[in-house]
Design a protein around this motif. Structure first.
Motif, PDB file in Angstrom:
ATOM      1  N   VAL A  39       0.757  -1.143   0.098  1.00 24.53           N
ATOM      2  CA  VAL A  39       0.047  -0.035  -0.001  1.00 24.53           C
ATOM      3  C   VAL A  39       0.839   1.069  -0.029  1.00 24.53           C
ATOM      4  O   VAL A  39       1.876   1.412   0.591  1.00 24.53           O
TER       5      VAL A  39
ATOM      6  N   GLU B 178      -3.658   0.725  -3.127  1.00 24.15           N
ATOM      7  CA  GLU B 178      -3.253  -0.685  -2.679  1.00 24.15           C
ATOM      8  C   GLU B 178      -2.774  -1.092  -4.399  1.00 24.15           C
ATOM      9  O   GLU B 178      -3.317  -0.786  -5.321  1.00 24.15           O
TER      10      GLU B 178
ATOM     11  N   GLU C  34      -2.199  -3.632  -6.728  1.00 24.49           N
ATOM     12  CA  GLU C  34      -3.021  -4.864  -7.139  1.00 24.49           C
ATOM     13  C   GLU C  34      -2.289  -5.551  -8.128  1.00 24.49           C
ATOM     14  O   GLU C  34      -2.127  -6.987  -8.159  1.00 24.49           O
TER      15      GLU C  34
ATOM     16  N   SER D 231     -10.833  -0.334  -3.296  1.00 28.06           N
ATOM     17  CA  SER D 231     -10.036  -1.238  -2.713  1.00 28.06           C
ATOM     18  C   SER D 231     -10.450  -1.871  -1.420  1.00 28.06           C
ATOM     19  O   SER D 231     -11.121  -0.824  -0.679  1.00 28.06           O
TER      20      SER D 231
ATOM     21  N   LYS E 244      -7.459   1.209  -5.712  1.00 27.31           N
ATOM     22  CA  LYS E 244      -6.346   0.070  -6.216  1.00 27.31           C
ATOM     23  C   LYS E 244      -5.961   0.386  -7.637  1.00 27.31           C
ATOM     24  O   LYS E 244      -6.520   1.240  -8.268  1.00 27.31           O
TER      25      LYS E 244
END
Ligand code: BES
Ligand code: MN
Ligand code: ZN
Length: 424
Positions: A259, A269, A271, A354, A360
């Motif tokens: 993060v 975040e 991904e 997220s 994200k």
């Protein structure tokens, strides 16, 4: 090839009803600037095939409004990246003289070739350090290079995170151009991922190929500085911001599920580590907003989805401002660098939510990838006068197209120059 107002001996070309008559090949009168450019490119192609060192081209019957473009097409088509070839292909050496419009076309060519050469060069040559070195060779434009310390102090956390996996540290190049009496300020941002392996979410070989060109956006922006260096004058104040990093897998790489807290306070975040470009751009857009510019324009080889959706010849354009989008479309129709406006559909923002952070960087649903990336960027810039160009297609071609060569094309730099010239 010698482009001249007068005909001498040797290969002769002129404009008129298409066909070969009296020792001269007549080219059809172009129907548009782009048609003129393409006709110029075809002519260069023919001369190269014939290995003709010289040809006489009469521009007499070519309408004045198409001259410039025709010459540009001739010159832009005479490109090959042969720096590392010991045995260079023999080509027609192109030199032009005499005809009006030649110096201008030559300046355009020099700028575009400058961009193409950077894009095509080896990734170990044009890494964040190598790119910075090229950028600091200018005299007329002020260029600043920010190192890791500067990036930290100025909140480029996305860039620092992506660059962490490489032994060559990330950087940012910023140039400033301020003509006297400037009434407008325009910030240009370019994605400078000097090699995109995908990171820990490693790309398969087929998709990694060509990823040394993932800095095409940054190269196009730097091309504007090169244009100033070549003598182009603009009325607007221009700031160019190019965040630079290598995206590599290593023991120090960022990881999926990491993060990042960005400079505007939003948490991202990770991904997918292959959605790295938007992290660099987010930093630069946050920074750009603080410049109090009238317009912010970013160029990035951002998504494979843009290529799937629009093919290789067209860039995806996004803007919240219809007026700016129209301006860019007008510039596009002048230069022949195709753009197609896409929607920033807020309905899709849902998919960027997220569970562990504010947002994200990617979504495993595969739809609308270019739009999703643009929506992500939109979370890091509030002003409406922002244009995002996803140039993943036209920045690098798998096969040549008229005056656009295979590989790095220099897409975007003529477009930016044209757009900037429209600012009074
Ligand atoms: N640099 C690529 C995008 C790209 C692909 C440019 C093909 C030129 C040609 C970018 O960083 C990337 O990897 N994007 C991913 C995003 C995905 C992981 C959400 C993509 O498009 O697959
Ligand atoms: Mn990537
Ligand atoms: Zn990338």
């Amino acid at each position: 090839m010698k482009i001249d107002e007068y005909r001498k001996k040797g290969l002769n070309f002129a404009f008129g009803r298409e066909g070969f008559r009296d020792g001269t090949y007549y080219l059809e009168t172009p129907s548009s600037k782009e048609d003129a450019r393409r006709k110029g490119a075809v002519l260069t192609g023919v001369l190269k095939k014939l290995k003709a060192g010289e040809a006489n081209i009469s521009l007499e019957k070519l309408p004045v409004k198409f001259r410039q473009s025709f010459l540009e097409g001739c010159l832009l088509a005479d490109y090959s990246f042969s720096k590392y070839k010991k045995e260079r292909d023999k080509e027609a050496v192109l030199y032009v003289k005499g005809a009006k419009g030649v110096p201008e076309a030559e300046r355009i060519r020099d700028v575009v070739f400058f961009v193409r050469d950077i894009v095509n060069d080896a990734p170990d040559k044009v890494n964040p350090e190598g790119f910075s070195k090229i950028a600091t060779s200018f005299k007329k434009v002020k260029v600043f290079v920010g190192d890791e310390g500067w990036l930290r102090e100025n909140g480029f956390y996305g860039t620092l995170t992506v660059g962490r996996g490489s032994s060559v540290p990330p950087r940012v190049v910023i140039f400033r151009y301020k003509p006297e009496g400037a009434r407008k300020k325009i910030v240009l941002v370019g994605k400078g991922v000097t090699f995109d392996s995908g990171g820990l979410d490693l790309k398969p070989p087929k998709y990694m190929k060509g990823m040394h060109m993932d800095m095409s956006g940054a190269a196009a922006v730097l091309g504007v500085a090169r244009a100033v260096e070549a003598g182009f004058k603009f009325n607007a104040e221009i700031v160019g911001i190019m965040p630079l990093a290598e995206n590599l897998p290593s023991a120090t790489s960022y990881k999926p599920a990491d993060v990042i807290e960005m400079a505007n306070g939003k948490t991202v975040e990770v991904e997918n580590t292959d959605a790295e470009g938007r992290l660099l751009l987010a930093d630069a857009l946050i920074y750009a907003e603080k410049e109090n510019a009238d317009v912010v324009i970013d160029l990035a080889t951002l998504t494979g989805a843009a290529v799937v959706g629009l093919g290789e010849l067209v860039a995806a354009m996004y803007s919240r401002d219809d007026g700016e989008a129209d301006k860019m479309e007008r510039a596009s129709s002048e230069t022949g660098e195709l753009v197609w406006r896409m929607p920033l559909l807020k309905e899709y923002k849902e998919d960027l939510k997220s569970k562990r952070a504010d947002i994200k960087n990617a979504d495993y649903g595969r739809s609308g990838g270019s739009i999703m990336a643009a929506l992500f960027l939109g979370e890091f810039i509030n002003k409406d006068k922002w244009i995002h160009l996803d140039i993943a297609g036209p920045a690098m071609l798998s096969k040549s197209f008229y005056y656009m060569p295979e590989g790095g094309t220099g897409f975007g730099v003529r477009l930016l120059i044209q757009y900037l010239r429209g600012e009074k």
